[in-house]
Design a protein around this motif. Structure first.
Motif, short mmCIF file in Angstrom:
data_model
loop_
_atom_site.label_atom_id
_atom_site.label_comp_id
_atom_site.label_asym_id
_atom_site.label_seq_id
_atom_site.Cartn_x
_atom_site.Cartn_y
_atom_site.Cartn_z
N UNK A 1 0.86 -1.19 0.00
CA UNK A 1 0.00 0.00 0.00
C UNK A 1 0.89 1.23 0.00
N UNK A 2 0.35 2.33 -0.57
CA UNK A 2 1.07 3.60 -0.62
C UNK A 2 0.17 4.69 -0.07
N UNK A 3 0.73 5.59 0.73
CA UNK A 3 -0.03 6.70 1.29
C UNK A 3 -0.53 7.61 0.16
N UNK A 4 -1.61 8.35 0.38
CA UNK A 4 -2.19 9.18 -0.68
C UNK A 4 -1.21 10.14 -1.34
N UNK A 5 -0.23 10.64 -0.58
CA UNK A 5 0.74 11.57 -1.15
C UNK A 5 2.09 10.92 -1.45
N UNK A 6 2.15 9.58 -1.38
CA UNK A 6 3.37 8.81 -1.66
C UNK A 6 4.48 9.06 -0.65
N UNK A 7 4.14 9.59 0.52
CA UNK A 7 5.16 9.85 1.53
C UNK A 7 5.47 8.62 2.39
N UNK B 1 -10.61 4.42 -5.29
CA UNK B 1 -11.03 5.71 -4.74
C UNK B 1 -10.40 6.81 -5.57
N UNK B 2 -11.17 7.87 -5.85
CA UNK B 2 -10.70 8.95 -6.70
C UNK B 2 -9.93 10.03 -5.97
N UNK B 3 -9.51 11.07 -6.69
CA UNK B 3 -8.74 12.17 -6.10
C UNK B 3 -9.46 12.79 -4.91
N UNK B 4 -8.68 13.05 -3.87
CA UNK B 4 -9.23 13.64 -2.65
C UNK B 4 -9.93 12.64 -1.76
N UNK B 5 -10.05 11.39 -2.19
CA UNK B 5 -10.72 10.37 -1.38
C UNK B 5 -12.20 10.65 -1.20
N UNK C 1 -4.14 11.43 -3.25
CA UNK C 1 -3.62 12.72 -2.84
C UNK C 1 -2.54 13.28 -3.72
N UNK C 2 -2.25 12.61 -4.82
CA UNK C 2 -1.17 13.05 -5.71
C UNK C 2 -1.39 12.47 -7.09
N UNK C 3 -1.09 13.23 -8.12
CA UNK C 3 -1.29 12.76 -9.50
C UNK C 3 -0.17 11.79 -9.87
N UNK C 4 -0.22 10.62 -9.27
CA UNK C 4 0.80 9.60 -9.48
C UNK C 4 0.11 8.25 -9.55
N UNK C 5 0.46 7.46 -10.56
CA UNK C 5 -0.13 6.14 -10.73
C UNK C 5 0.85 5.08 -10.25
#
Length: 299
Positions: A80-86, A192-196, A281-285
């Motif tokens: 799993x990856x956090x919404x902002x890839x952090x 789930x889409x952008x912003x959750x 949370x980030x435009x990253x696939x």
């Protein structure tokens, strides 16, 4: 030995020397060629592996390198990856490894983990057996009981869980059930889409869209025979890969840009698009990469 005999002997000796030198030259040439061939083989076979290595990923490489050290060779069953890839996490049969871009890392003993997710606050959730655990103060704390989910995905206010019966549940950080919905059958694919804010279940060749927090229905439609869904940067925009029409005589688009709120659609050019998930949370696939998460090309 006469003078002529000496000349013939010298000629034969010179010929032998020439043949010997030629043989040595050919041997040297073959050795060099073999060495160059081996170098070329190593270069052409190793370089793609290095480029595709999880630790060499442009966005998640450092996290994957940290996760690999924490797992220490353990079997990798999911990530799993956090919404902002952090942050990122990987689980195996008995352990969950989690790493952050700030250098934080942990190896947690969690036998029987079946799914991972990060919520909108970047906290880790783990499904194990019939329990749901949430990260708090560096440890995983139980927040409630839940049927083992096939999909566990974070949203802005908690997580969504979809089990193999089609039961979809939204859970808050304190374990409170925020909403429930029933997918018509098993085998759905949750995202789930952008912003959750919105959630979609691809099922039966169509799309079921919900408010991610409450699971209030937003739209249920099959604009084509849906094979895969990518969320785009707009909170209500998706790209649909369409399968062959049910009727041989029917015609349909290979892909559609689809507004999940209004139902508006637009055919887009066909192309080669790998299945991948957009972070909320980030435009990253992202997609799986040898048991780790790696970034993927946008659709």
């Amino acid at each position: 030995m006469s003078g002529r005999e000496v000349q013939l002997a010298a000629g034969r000796k010179s010929a032998r020397q020439t043949r010997s030198a030629s043989a040595r030259a050919w041997t040297l040439t073959l050795v060099i060629a073999a060495s160059l061939g081996m170098l070329l083989y190593v270069s052409t076979t190793s370089l793609p592996y290095l480029i595709a290595s999880p630790a060499g990923d442009a966005h998640l490489g450092a996290l994957n390198d940290c996760l690999a050290r924490q797992l220490q060779g353990a079997t990798r069953l999911g990530w799993a990856v956090a919404p902002d890839a952090s942050r990122a996490a990987v689980f195996g049969p008995r352990v969950v490894a989690v790493c952050g871009e700030d250098g934080s890392h942990a190896r947690l003993e969690v036998p029987g983990a079946t799914a991972l997710a990060f919520d909108g606050e970047r906290h880790l959730w783990v499904a194990t057996g019939g329990r749901l655990l949430r990260e708090r103060d560096g440890a995983l704390q139980p927040v409630g009981d839940i049927a083992p989910p096939e999909w566990l995905i974070g949203h802005a206010g908690g997580v969504l869980a979809l089990d193999d019966t089609g039961q979809l549940v939204s859970v808050a950080p304190d374990g409170k059930v925020l909403g429930q919905a029933q997918v018509p059958g098993p085998g759905g694919r949750l995202s789930v889409g952008p912003g959750g804010v919105l959630a979609a279940v691809e099922w039966g060749g169509g799309v079921l869209v919900y408010d991610a927090r409450t699971l209030e229905p937003v739209r249920a439609e099959a604009p084509c025979t849906v094979e895969f869904l990518w969320w785009l940067d707009g909170a209500d925009q998706v790209l649909l890969a369409c399968g062959a029409p049910a009727s041989p005589d029917a015609q349909g688009p290979a892909a559609l840009r689809f507004n999940v709120r209004t139902g508006a659609r637009e055919a887009v050019p066909a192309g080669t698009r790998a299945p991948a998930r957009r972070l909320s949370g980030r435009a990253l696939y992202v997609q799986g990469c040898d048991g780790f998460p790696c970034t993927a090309s946008p659709p």
